[in-house]
Design an enzyme around this catalytic site. Structure first.
Site, short mmCIF file in Angstrom:
data_model
loop_
_atom_site.label_atom_id
_atom_site.label_comp_id
_atom_site.label_asym_id
_atom_site.label_seq_id
_atom_site.Cartn_x
_atom_site.Cartn_y
_atom_site.Cartn_z
N HIS A 294 0.86 -1.18 0.00
CA HIS A 294 0.00 0.00 0.00
C HIS A 294 0.91 1.24 0.00
CE1 HIS A 294 -3.68 2.14 0.17
NE2 HIS A 294 -3.42 2.70 1.32
N LYS A 326 3.40 3.77 -5.79
CA LYS A 326 2.82 5.11 -5.58
C LYS A 326 3.90 6.18 -5.68
CE LYS A 326 -1.24 4.02 -2.73
NZ LYS A 326 -1.12 2.56 -2.50
#
Lengths: 402, 85
Positions: A294, A326
């Site tokens: 994540h 990310k």
């Protein structure tokens, strides 16, 4: 139980407008984050984002479509076309009735809301365009995909903040596995990079003003992105019978709720979802070569996530690779798990593990192999993709090589 | 530009036709303007003339605003402009 495979993929995000350019950028460690080009950016304190650039809606859609398609729907339709074309499927008769769409989004048509609140509150207009409601609703993207491709089975939208697209893909997987559907178009989309969208995130004080550096001791927060990732999930025998190219198998899925705090993540909640996905996929911890983290770049997430992985994997945690893409495409909120699943497919198919870029200094609380700055070649046969949302809602997907 | 000309241009845009192909006696159905197109046309008329059109999409025929033909719409708009200016 039926087995489920992926037979098509599509995307548009800050790294590229399709899958090959996105994967090439991940392989090259390209940073898609840059200065935001949006109205009133001078009134924002956060001025960067993973924006989709070089994009002209009029090049893809006519005027009437644009009056009904918010940017998040446009991104979804472009990614869905790539995925469905790649899968080589067309939907009619029984197949149409046994095929559906489950997509994730958090903000839905947030640009449409922002523009029209501006019109009535700031500009004092007393009238808005008639299609604002069908344009801004969270299920608009799923419905337009269904309409465009004649997908007449189970179709809905899932909203669990940053875990939306992982939850959506988990539902698509469950529908096929249980025999309720044969083909599901699934993934997620987000387009929150407008004044109101960024301003709201600023309020939480978790945003970086310069870069997203997950797991690095120098990290200072998350950076928002935008875009979509869409996949075709298909019952394995159905795919084999028609000789479809299989990108990967969806081996398992698990979800959990922290049931503790609306914003602070919990190690136990994350660990239960990770362990649950392994169990569901009948994988041993040592089978997993790569985890797409994540990895938001916030202090709270990165420490908690590393601790959860260490708990579940024990000694194997030091041998597996875990990166956060990310750092390159930003946090696509409700669409993030879908774009990140591409990194898992690349690891399985191409033997290339995407890096965590912007990595400057080790953090003893994130002492895993985060594939710093440079992609790596490796043979990987099983991967996990983590998503841990605000609200304490966790969703983890396990993929294995085709 | 006359009110008639402007209304015809708005309807023609929704029908994806040239304004010259939109005649006063044509109905919206004949021009291929569906219910969403009608609502969009009314919005465009309100914006163009800065008027409020009494129209309820639940019962278009029962509205005071007569939408039976292009001509009736033009007449109704002319009346509304007179009343509301």
């Amino acid at each position: 139980m039926k087995r489920v495979v992926i037979t098509g993929a599509g995307t548009i995000n800050a790294l590229g407008h399709n899958v090959p350019t996105t994967l090439q950028a991940m392989q090259d460690g390209v940073c898609g984050i840059g200065p935001l080009d949006i109205r009133d950016v001078d009134r924002l304190s956060v001025k960067i984002g993973g924006q989709v650039t070089g994009y002209d809606e009029a090049a893809h859609f006519n005027r009437q479509q644009i009056s009904l398609y918010d940017r998040f729907t446009q991104f979804t339709l472009l990614a869905a076309k790539q995925a469905i074309d790649a899968a080589g499927l067309s939907f009619s008769g029984d197949l149409a009735d046994r095929s559906g769409v489950v997509l994730g989004t958090s903000g839905g048509g947030l640009n449409t809301q922002d523009e029209n609140y501006r019109a009535v509150y700031e500009e004092g207009k007393n009238r808005v365009h008639p299609f604002i409601v069908p344009k801004l609703m969270n299920n608009a993207a799923a419905s337009h995909v269904s309409m465009q491709y004649n997908l007449r089975g189970p179709t809905f939208t899932v909203a669990t903040a940053c875990a939306s697209s992982n939850h959506a893909m988990g539902q698509a997987f469950a529908l096929i596995r249980s025999g309720m559907a044969d083909v599901m178009v699934t993934g997620g989309s987000e387009s929150m990079l407008c004044f109101g969208g960024v301003k709201a995130w600023e309020g939480l004080r978790v945003m970086s003003k310069d870069a997203c550096r997950p797991f690095s001791a120098t990290r200072n927060g998350m950076v928002q992105g935008e875009g979509a990732g869409v996949f075709v999930f298909e019952e394995r025998d159905h795919a084999l019978k028609r000789g479809a190219e299989i990108l990967a198998e969806v081996a398992g899925f698990a979800m959990s709720s922290d049931a503790s705090d609306i914003v602070m993540p919990s190690k136990q909640g994350a660990a239960r979802a990770i362990a649950g996905a392994l169990k569901d996929a009948r994988l041993a911890p040592s089978d997993v070569g790569y985890i797409n983290a994540h990895g938001t770049g916030t202090a709270a997430n990165d420490k908690t996530e590393c601790a959860a992985v260490a708990d579940v994997f024990g000694a194997h945690a030091d041998r597996l690779m875990m990166s956060s893409t990310k750092s390159m495409h930003g946090h696509l909120i409700g669409g993030t798990g879908a774009v990140e699943l591409l990194a898992c497919i690349m690891a399985l198919r191409d033997g290339i593990v995407a890096p965590t870029i912007g990595y400057e200094e080790p953090d003893p609380e994130c002492a895993l192999d985060v594939v710093p700055n440079t992609a790596r070649e490796a043979t990987v046969t099983a991967t996990l993709s983590n998503a841990f949302a605000f609200g304490g809602l966790n969703a983890v997907i396990a993929l294995t090589a085709a | 530009m006359s009110i008639e000309r402007q209304v015809i241009e708005i309807i023609a845009e929704q029908a994806l036709l040239a304004p010259s192909d939109v005649t006063r006696d044509a109905t919206l159905a004949e021009l291929g303007v569906d219910s969403l197109g009608l609502v969009e046309s009314i919005f465009a008329i309100e914006e163009a003339f800065d008027i409020s059109v009494p129209f309820n999409a639940n019962e278009p025929e029962a509205s005071e605003f007569d939408i039976s033909t292009v001509g009736s719409i033009v007449d109704a708009v002319e009346q509304l402009v007179k009343e509301q200016k």
